[in-house]
Design a protein around this motif. Sequence first.
Motif, mmCIF file in Angstrom:
data_model
loop_
_atom_site.group_PDB
_atom_site.id
_atom_site.type_symbol
_atom_site.label_atom_id
_atom_site.label_comp_id
_atom_site.label_asym_id
_atom_site.label_seq_id
_atom_site.Cartn_x
_atom_site.Cartn_y
_atom_site.Cartn_z
ATOM 1 N N PHE B 209 0.843 -1.194 0.000
ATOM 2 C CA PHE B 209 0.000 0.000 0.000
ATOM 3 C C PHE B 209 0.881 1.249 0.000
ATOM 4 O O PHE B 209 0.598 2.236 -0.680
ATOM 5 C CB PHE B 209 -0.905 -0.008 1.234
ATOM 6 N N ILE B 210 1.968 1.190 0.762
ATOM 7 C CA ILE B 210 2.873 2.335 0.847
ATOM 8 C C ILE B 210 3.678 2.479 -0.442
ATOM 9 O O ILE B 210 3.909 3.579 -0.938
ATOM 10 C CB ILE B 210 3.830 2.162 2.055
ATOM 11 N N ARG B 211 4.075 1.348 -1.005
ATOM 12 C CA ARG B 211 4.945 1.358 -2.182
ATOM 13 C C ARG B 211 4.269 1.842 -3.462
ATOM 14 O O ARG B 211 4.875 2.526 -4.273
ATOM 15 C CB ARG B 211 5.401 -0.080 -2.435
ATOM 16 N N TRP B 212 2.995 1.472 -3.645
ATOM 17 C CA TRP B 212 2.353 1.705 -4.940
ATOM 18 C C TRP B 212 2.457 3.133 -5.499
ATOM 19 O O TRP B 212 2.820 3.307 -6.665
ATOM 20 C CB TRP B 212 0.887 1.247 -4.910
ATOM 21 N N PRO B 213 2.140 4.159 -4.686
ATOM 22 C CA PRO B 213 2.236 5.510 -5.261
ATOM 23 C C PRO B 213 3.640 5.823 -5.797
ATOM 24 O O PRO B 213 3.779 6.430 -6.859
ATOM 25 C CB PRO B 213 1.903 6.416 -4.072
ATOM 26 N N PHE B 214 4.665 5.353 -5.079
ATOM 27 C CA PHE B 214 6.039 5.623 -5.521
ATOM 28 C C PHE B 214 6.373 4.812 -6.773
ATOM 29 O O PHE B 214 7.037 5.301 -7.687
ATOM 30 C CB PHE B 214 7.023 5.294 -4.395
ATOM 31 N N MET B 215 5.871 3.581 -6.799
ATOM 32 C CA MET B 215 6.082 2.738 -7.979
ATOM 33 C C MET B 215 5.447 3.408 -9.203
ATOM 34 O O MET B 215 6.053 3.496 -10.264
ATOM 35 C CB MET B 215 5.405 1.374 -7.791
ATOM 36 N N LEU B 216 4.209 3.890 -8.995
ATOM 37 C CA LEU B 216 3.499 4.542 -10.108
ATOM 38 C C LEU B 216 4.288 5.754 -10.585
ATOM 39 O O LEU B 216 4.436 5.989 -11.783
ATOM 40 C CB LEU B 216 2.115 4.987 -9.657
ATOM 41 N N GLU B 217 4.828 6.505 -9.626
ATOM 42 C CA GLU B 217 5.601 7.689 -9.974
ATOM 43 C C GLU B 217 6.792 7.297 -10.847
ATOM 44 O O GLU B 217 7.044 7.912 -11.884
ATOM 45 C CB GLU B 217 6.075 8.350 -8.677
ATOM 46 N N GLY B 218 7.503 6.252 -10.424
ATOM 47 C CA GLY B 218 8.649 5.774 -11.192
ATOM 48 C C GLY B 218 8.247 5.269 -12.562
ATOM 49 O O GLY B 218 8.902 5.564 -13.568
ATOM 50 N N ILE B 219 7.136 4.542 -12.607
ATOM 51 C CA ILE B 219 6.677 3.983 -13.883
ATOM 52 C C ILE B 219 6.272 5.111 -14.834
ATOM 53 O O ILE B 219 6.572 5.076 -16.021
ATOM 54 C CB ILE B 219 5.512 2.995 -13.643
ATOM 55 N N ILE B 220 5.600 6.128 -14.276
ATOM 56 C CA ILE B 220 5.197 7.263 -15.123
ATOM 57 C C ILE B 220 6.441 7.955 -15.703
ATOM 58 O O ILE B 220 6.498 8.275 -16.888
ATOM 59 C CB ILE B 220 4.318 8.263 -14.327
ATOM 60 N N LEU B 221 7.464 8.155 -14.851
ATOM 61 C CA LEU B 221 8.710 8.773 -15.334
ATOM 62 C C LEU B 221 9.321 7.923 -16.448
ATOM 63 O O LEU B 221 9.681 8.424 -17.516
ATOM 64 C CB LEU B 221 9.728 8.905 -14.194
ATOM 65 N N GLY B 222 9.433 6.613 -16.193
ATOM 66 C CA GLY B 222 10.057 5.700 -17.153
ATOM 67 C C GLY B 222 9.301 5.655 -18.472
ATOM 68 O O GLY B 222 9.893 5.753 -19.552
ATOM 69 N N LEU B 223 7.968 5.550 -18.377
ATOM 70 C CA LEU B 223 7.179 5.439 -19.606
ATOM 71 C C LEU B 223 7.141 6.754 -20.382
ATOM 72 O O LEU B 223 7.126 6.747 -21.616
ATOM 73 C CB LEU B 223 5.755 4.971 -19.283
ATOM 74 N N ALA B 273 10.280 -1.163 -16.515
ATOM 75 C CA ALA B 273 10.993 -1.998 -15.545
ATOM 76 C C ALA B 273 11.902 -1.147 -14.666
ATOM 77 O O ALA B 273 11.885 -1.271 -13.438
ATOM 78 C CB ALA B 273 11.800 -3.061 -16.272
ATOM 79 N N PHE B 274 12.649 -0.244 -15.301
ATOM 80 C CA PHE B 274 13.581 0.556 -14.522
ATOM 81 C C PHE B 274 12.843 1.536 -13.613
ATOM 82 O O PHE B 274 13.284 1.803 -12.501
ATOM 83 C CB PHE B 274 14.581 1.262 -15.434
ATOM 84 N N GLY B 275 11.710 2.052 -14.093
ATOM 85 C CA GLY B 275 10.901 2.937 -13.253
ATOM 86 C C GLY B 275 10.461 2.216 -11.998
ATOM 87 O O GLY B 275 10.576 2.723 -10.883
ATOM 88 N N ALA B 276 9.972 0.994 -12.187
ATOM 89 C CA ALA B 276 9.470 0.224 -11.049
ATOM 90 C C ALA B 276 10.617 -0.168 -10.114
ATOM 91 O O ALA B 276 10.539 0.024 -8.896
ATOM 92 C CB ALA B 276 8.740 -1.014 -11.554
ATOM 93 N N ILE B 277 11.694 -0.695 -10.693
ATOM 94 C CA ILE B 277 12.820 -1.157 -9.868
ATOM 95 C C ILE B 277 13.443 0.026 -9.117
ATOM 96 O O ILE B 277 13.732 -0.052 -7.926
ATOM 97 C CB ILE B 277 13.887 -1.867 -10.731
#
Lengths: 226, 289
Positions: B209-223, B273-277
């Motif tokens: 729950f805590i991770r998802w917003p940050f993951m999304l942020e990274g994925i948005i940057l990467g994509l 992948a890199f956004g998420a990782i």
Amino acid sequence: MIQLQKVTKVYGNGVIALNNINISIEKGEFVFLVGASGAGKTTFMKLVNRRELATEGGVFVGRKNLSQMKESEIPIFRRNIGTVFQDYKLLPNKTVFENVAFALEVIEASKRDILRQVPAVLDLVGLKDKARVFPLQLSGGEQQRVSLARAIVNRPLVLLADEPTGNLDPDTSWGIMDLLLEINKRGTTVIMATHNKSVVDRMRKRVIALDSGVVARDEQKGAYES
Amino acid sequence: MKIKTAGYFMKEASTGLSRNGLMSLAAVITISLSLIILGCFYIVVTNFNHFAQMAKGVLELRVYLDDGVDPNPLKAKIVELDGVKSVRYVSREDGAKWLEQSLGVKELFVTSDNPLPDMINIKLKDDAKVKSLVAQVSSLAGVDEVEYGKTFVEAMLVVVRIVWVLGFSLVLIIGIVVLYIITNTIRLTVFARRKEIEIMKLVGATDWFIRWPFMLEGIILGLSGALISAIILSKGYHFLFQYIHQLAPFIPLLGEGIINQKMFMLISLVGLAFGAIGSMMSIKKFLRV
């Protein structure tokens, strides 16, 4: 309810915070933890809400052995433990209502539950009228009330209060103590670490005194000093 | 996951991005540049591979036989070998006829003996390992010599291998750079919200729950980086394709459709992948409460 059996806690830097202590706290008790800074009070709290693991011995909360608890079980376990700190730990960019609701939002409570429980708990701590105010617009005592409201909004079985009156003047402190008593009366076990002598002496509750990581004294209806 | 929760994650992610607007923009630009380099490498490698495959496709091995050898058992053996598409026997007489035709001369070997050997032509499959096949065929009894367009194919294979090694190192370096940028950008958000994370942990929010917003942020940057680089690369390849097509139409470049589709998939996957990782890495430390 809470049992520490032969618990020793040694931190990575070699400091022995707790040394072979045995403590048993029943459901619904109100317990003061006293002792000088560094006596092990905060470590005790951290063991009970599983922020730290005992180096040796067993910590049991309910029927759970915290040493054997899986990582994935910790969040669910913590929903039964409310926590209050000396520095309140409120989010300055959220209103009083949002700060309290936050504790329910992050465990994915329904909107209905949030709209029912948050006003009720704000009423209990006497801040119903300040729901839309931001924490920095409140006094210290009021901020601690918000922090208390957040800790109990999920109706925890145990409330851990680490020096909740540490930053407050005597009058305000009594307000907080009244609230803690009220919460305790409703069935929540309260453990409060404190340096506040007058509060401990006047309340005459169970006192566990820690000294250099060992239990120096454990008295029903005790006082700050023996 | 509840719909409300998904909405919360998106809201938090966009707050994080806008709060560090300038840094996010810088991250997207750097990721785009890195992915453009990756895309260029992809274009070069796939085209070189394509040349090599085409060269192999038209390549034949010519197997000269010893005098008086029965070609049928040999043909049967060769066709069984790995990488062989088809075999065709060309007798010395057929060889002479072919030579006469191609030279436009009649009765070439009337006054002298036909000096040509009997021969088996081998057509290769695309994935054939030319060198080992030549060695295998040479060792068969009755084979005098094996001939093939050795230098060209070998040079081509060496080039492909070098490009691969270079490209792989490049991808590794780019990977590290992209990861570093994403990790540091997300870390700003994580750091700004460390108190919130601590409270979330204490009131019993799950790590995911805590991770998802940050993951999304990274994925948005990467994509976002992937999208920008894909647009620039496809425009660039279009220009290159037209240019080379006019300048040297005999160079068989891969079509834009194939390149664009696969390249877009590749860089989107890398960006994602890199956004998420990256975001997982930046939040890891703060989840230990």
